[in-house]
Design a protein around this motif. Sequence first.
Motif, PDB file in Angstrom:
ATOM      1  N   LEU B 130       0.846  -1.202   0.000  1.00  0.00           N
ATOM      2  CA  LEU B 130       0.000   0.000   0.000  1.00  0.00           C
ATOM      3  C   LEU B 130       0.881   1.252   0.000  1.00  0.00           C
ATOM      4  O   LEU B 130       0.619   2.216  -0.734  1.00  0.00           O
ATOM      5  CB  LEU B 130      -0.927  -0.029   1.225  1.00  0.00           C
ATOM      6  CG  LEU B 130      -1.878   1.143   1.379  1.00  0.00           C
ATOM      7  CD1 LEU B 130      -2.810   1.266   0.179  1.00  0.00           C
ATOM      8  CD2 LEU B 130      -2.716   1.000   2.648  1.00  0.00           C
ATOM      9  N   ALA B 131       1.958   1.199   0.797  1.00  0.00           N
ATOM     10  CA  ALA B 131       2.879   2.338   0.849  1.00  0.00           C
ATOM     11  C   ALA B 131       3.501   2.580  -0.533  1.00  0.00           C
ATOM     12  O   ALA B 131       3.699   3.727  -0.944  1.00  0.00           O
ATOM     13  CB  ALA B 131       3.963   2.083   1.886  1.00  0.00           C
ATOM     14  N   ARG B 132       3.811   1.500  -1.244  1.00  0.00           N
ATOM     15  CA  ARG B 132       4.387   1.653  -2.591  1.00  0.00           C
ATOM     16  C   ARG B 132       3.398   2.383  -3.512  1.00  0.00           C
ATOM     17  O   ARG B 132       3.784   3.280  -4.257  1.00  0.00           O
ATOM     18  CB  ARG B 132       4.721   0.277  -3.169  1.00  0.00           C
ATOM     19  CG  ARG B 132       5.277   0.336  -4.587  1.00  0.00           C
ATOM     20  CD  ARG B 132       5.734  -1.011  -5.078  1.00  0.00           C
ATOM     21  NE  ARG B 132       4.648  -1.982  -5.071  1.00  0.00           N
ATOM     22  CZ  ARG B 132       4.809  -3.281  -5.291  1.00  0.00           C
ATOM     23  NH1 ARG B 132       6.019  -3.763  -5.510  1.00  0.00           N
ATOM     24  NH2 ARG B 132       3.789  -4.113  -5.279  1.00  0.00           N
ATOM     25  N   ALA B 133       2.118   1.986  -3.411  1.00  0.00           N
ATOM     26  CA  ALA B 133       1.098   2.639  -4.241  1.00  0.00           C
ATOM     27  C   ALA B 133       0.986   4.117  -3.861  1.00  0.00           C
ATOM     28  O   ALA B 133       0.896   4.995  -4.736  1.00  0.00           O
ATOM     29  CB  ALA B 133      -0.242   1.933  -4.072  1.00  0.00           C
ATOM     30  N   LEU B 134       1.039   4.412  -2.549  1.00  0.00           N
ATOM     31  CA  LEU B 134       0.906   5.807  -2.103  1.00  0.00           C
ATOM     32  C   LEU B 134       2.095   6.648  -2.569  1.00  0.00           C
ATOM     33  O   LEU B 134       1.928   7.794  -2.999  1.00  0.00           O
ATOM     34  CB  LEU B 134       0.804   5.869  -0.570  1.00  0.00           C
ATOM     35  CG  LEU B 134      -0.424   5.181   0.056  1.00  0.00           C
ATOM     36  CD1 LEU B 134      -0.357   5.249   1.574  1.00  0.00           C
ATOM     37  CD2 LEU B 134      -1.719   5.804  -0.453  1.00  0.00           C
ATOM     38  N   ALA B 135       3.298   6.048  -2.504  1.00  0.00           N
ATOM     39  CA  ALA B 135       4.493   6.792  -2.924  1.00  0.00           C
ATOM     40  C   ALA B 135       4.477   7.050  -4.431  1.00  0.00           C
ATOM     41  O   ALA B 135       5.017   8.054  -4.901  1.00  0.00           O
ATOM     42  CB  ALA B 135       5.745   6.007  -2.535  1.00  0.00           C
ATOM     43  N   PHE B 136       3.873   6.141  -5.177  1.00  0.00           N
ATOM     44  CA  PHE B 136       3.879   6.243  -6.641  1.00  0.00           C
ATOM     45  C   PHE B 136       2.771   7.166  -7.172  1.00  0.00           C
ATOM     46  O   PHE B 136       2.826   7.615  -8.312  1.00  0.00           O
ATOM     47  CB  PHE B 136       3.719   4.833  -7.230  1.00  0.00           C
ATOM     48  CG  PHE B 136       3.970   4.751  -8.708  1.00  0.00           C
ATOM     49  CD1 PHE B 136       5.185   5.149  -9.254  1.00  0.00           C
ATOM     50  CD2 PHE B 136       2.997   4.275  -9.565  1.00  0.00           C
ATOM     51  CE1 PHE B 136       5.426   5.065 -10.614  1.00  0.00           C
ATOM     52  CE2 PHE B 136       3.220   4.187 -10.932  1.00  0.00           C
ATOM     53  CZ  PHE B 136       4.442   4.587 -11.454  1.00  0.00           C
ATOM     54  N   LEU B 137       1.799   7.441  -6.326  1.00  0.00           N
ATOM     55  CA  LEU B 137       0.663   8.276  -6.732  1.00  0.00           C
ATOM     56  C   LEU B 137       1.136   9.710  -7.030  1.00  0.00           C
ATOM     57  O   LEU B 137       1.968  10.241  -6.311  1.00  0.00           O
ATOM     58  CB  LEU B 137      -0.342   8.285  -5.577  1.00  0.00           C
ATOM     59  CG  LEU B 137      -1.818   8.500  -5.864  1.00  0.00           C
ATOM     60  CD1 LEU B 137      -2.368   7.449  -6.815  1.00  0.00           C
ATOM     61  CD2 LEU B 137      -2.606   8.479  -4.558  1.00  0.00           C
ATOM     62  N   PRO B 138       0.618  10.340  -8.116  1.00  0.00           N
ATOM     63  CA  PRO B 138       1.039  11.732  -8.370  1.00  0.00           C
ATOM     64  C   PRO B 138       0.529  12.674  -7.273  1.00  0.00           C
ATOM     65  O   PRO B 138      -0.252  12.261  -6.407  1.00  0.00           O
ATOM     66  CB  PRO B 138       0.389  12.042  -9.725  1.00  0.00           C
ATOM     67  CG  PRO B 138      -0.745  11.090  -9.858  1.00  0.00           C
ATOM     68  CD  PRO B 138      -0.361   9.859  -9.099  1.00  0.00           C
ATOM     69  N   GLU B 139       0.972  13.922  -7.348  1.00  0.00           N
ATOM     70  CA  GLU B 139       0.591  14.894  -6.317  1.00  0.00           C
ATOM     71  C   GLU B 139      -0.929  15.015  -6.179  1.00  0.00           C
ATOM     72  O   GLU B 139      -1.469  15.094  -5.085  1.00  0.00           O
ATOM     73  CB  GLU B 139       1.177  16.265  -6.664  1.00  0.00           C
ATOM     74  CG  GLU B 139       2.664  16.390  -6.372  1.00  0.00           C
ATOM     75  CD  GLU B 139       2.971  16.292  -4.889  1.00  0.00           C
ATOM     76  OE1 GLU B 139       2.355  17.020  -4.106  1.00  0.00           O
ATOM     77  OE2 GLU B 139       3.824  15.453  -4.523  1.00  0.00           O
ATOM     78  N   SER B 140      -1.625  15.052  -7.318  1.00  0.00           N
ATOM     79  CA  SER B 140      -3.085  15.131  -7.279  1.00  0.00           C
ATOM     80  C   SER B 140      -3.660  14.566  -8.574  1.00  0.00           C
ATOM     81  O   SER B 140      -2.936  14.394  -9.564  1.00  0.00           O
ATOM     82  CB  SER B 140      -3.545  16.590  -7.090  1.00  0.00           C
ATOM     83  OG  SER B 140      -3.117  17.342  -8.211  1.00  0.00           O
ATOM     84  N   GLY B 141      -4.951  14.276  -8.544  1.00  0.00           N
ATOM     85  CA  GLY B 141      -5.638  13.806  -9.744  1.00  0.00           C
ATOM     86  C   GLY B 141      -5.331  12.368 -10.134  1.00  0.00           C
ATOM     87  O   GLY B 141      -5.630  11.957 -11.255  1.00  0.00           O
TER      88      GLY B 141
END
Lengths: 251, 197
Positions: B130-141
């Motif tokens: 889950l942390a990997r997904a959160l780190a990979f997510l762009p700033e917004s959108g």
Amino acid sequence: MVFQKPVWKKFVLFVCSLAFWLLFWHLAAVITNIPILLPTPVSVAKTLFSLLPDGSFWLTVFSSLLRVTAGFFLGLFLGAILALAVSFIPLLESFFSVPISCLKTAPVASFIILVNLWLQTEQVTVLISFLMVLPLAYRSLLEALRARDEQMLIMAKHYRLTRLQIFLHLSLPSMRAALKSVCSVGMGFAWKAGVAAEVIVLVPHSLGEQLYDAKVFLETEQLFAWTIVVILVSLLLEKGLALLFRKEGGR
Amino acid sequence: MIFVSDLFFSYDGEKELFGGLSFSLDSPGTLAFLGPSGCGKSTLMGLLLGELSPKKGRVVCSPAPVPLFQEDRLFPHLSLRKNLLLPLHDIDPKIAEKRVLEALDRVGLLSEADKKASDCSGGMKRRASLARALAFLPESGGILLLDEPFAGVDDGNKQKILSYLNGLQKKHTICLITHDHQDAAFLNAKNIYLGGR
């Protein structure tokens, strides 16, 4: 749970088995009583020990070893490169399938004679060992690459991992597992085929040449002694590689 | 933006799934996909990711979603930190390191950053994924696809993560595949029931 025999028990069993077959050999030699056909293990051991202090014995062993291992590692290296190339460009598999199938199925003696027409005798051993290992390494490593975890590949795609990252963290670990069996089987193949090539093309300062001379001059004790050297070197190589992989696995 | 219209899907020779399912979300928020086992929740994830093609209908996800798969899919021989850093290869290493440590902190794994994935428990691996997904997510959108994110996660960490997701959904679209109605309710999600209900 798997119960394994203790090391000392394995060792005792091995020694008993060796003693039984040596005794069997000795009795067979005594009963036939034709040393030129079947010498006793004692006379073979004496011949073997008489070879050991001779510098040319070690030169012979190491030059054969050098040629075979050079061919082995070249075959392993090129097999890995071809397997990687096919895993990236699957169309190449059809392109390589014809020569690889030829190498797998054609009798090694045909290759030895053919290669002898093209190359110097010393190079024949290297090339024959190389040709024995190449298809084995190629097939095994390609299968290992194809057995890469499909789910991890999907993850790698969605997290946009680079090809290098996929190679280092997914392909290499898969290949490492296959490499162990390739080394164990391939070294045996390379060694046997390499020595056979030395016998046929008479490579100077080689184990094959010694075997051939022993046969021509009906020195059966020498023939047995050199055969034992070939077996011992093969066993040492196999055990050495197994130890290397055990250390690697322990890390 | 997520747009799914008149969706039908079937695996070879098996019964049809989704029966013309349609939904869309074009602003940040959470969609929760609920339903019994075998109703096609993970298949829907495959369709949203583009790994599967619908038999009929349209699926549009833009930008490309960041998935949390049902299986952990971490490299076992690498540390959690290194697992999270790999996808961030195209950004400044210092910024990447900061994002990774923040993400690990959010799932309660900061102190375990240098632990090898193979030495982690199932719950820890889940949180690391889950942390990997959160780190990979762009700033917004961004679009975050979470397939059963709390399987094997203890209640304390689950609440902490849910609270974080609650804030995150103000800037991103979250698709939550879950059995748990309470998780969907906590995130005030738009519920989509699969399996004919």
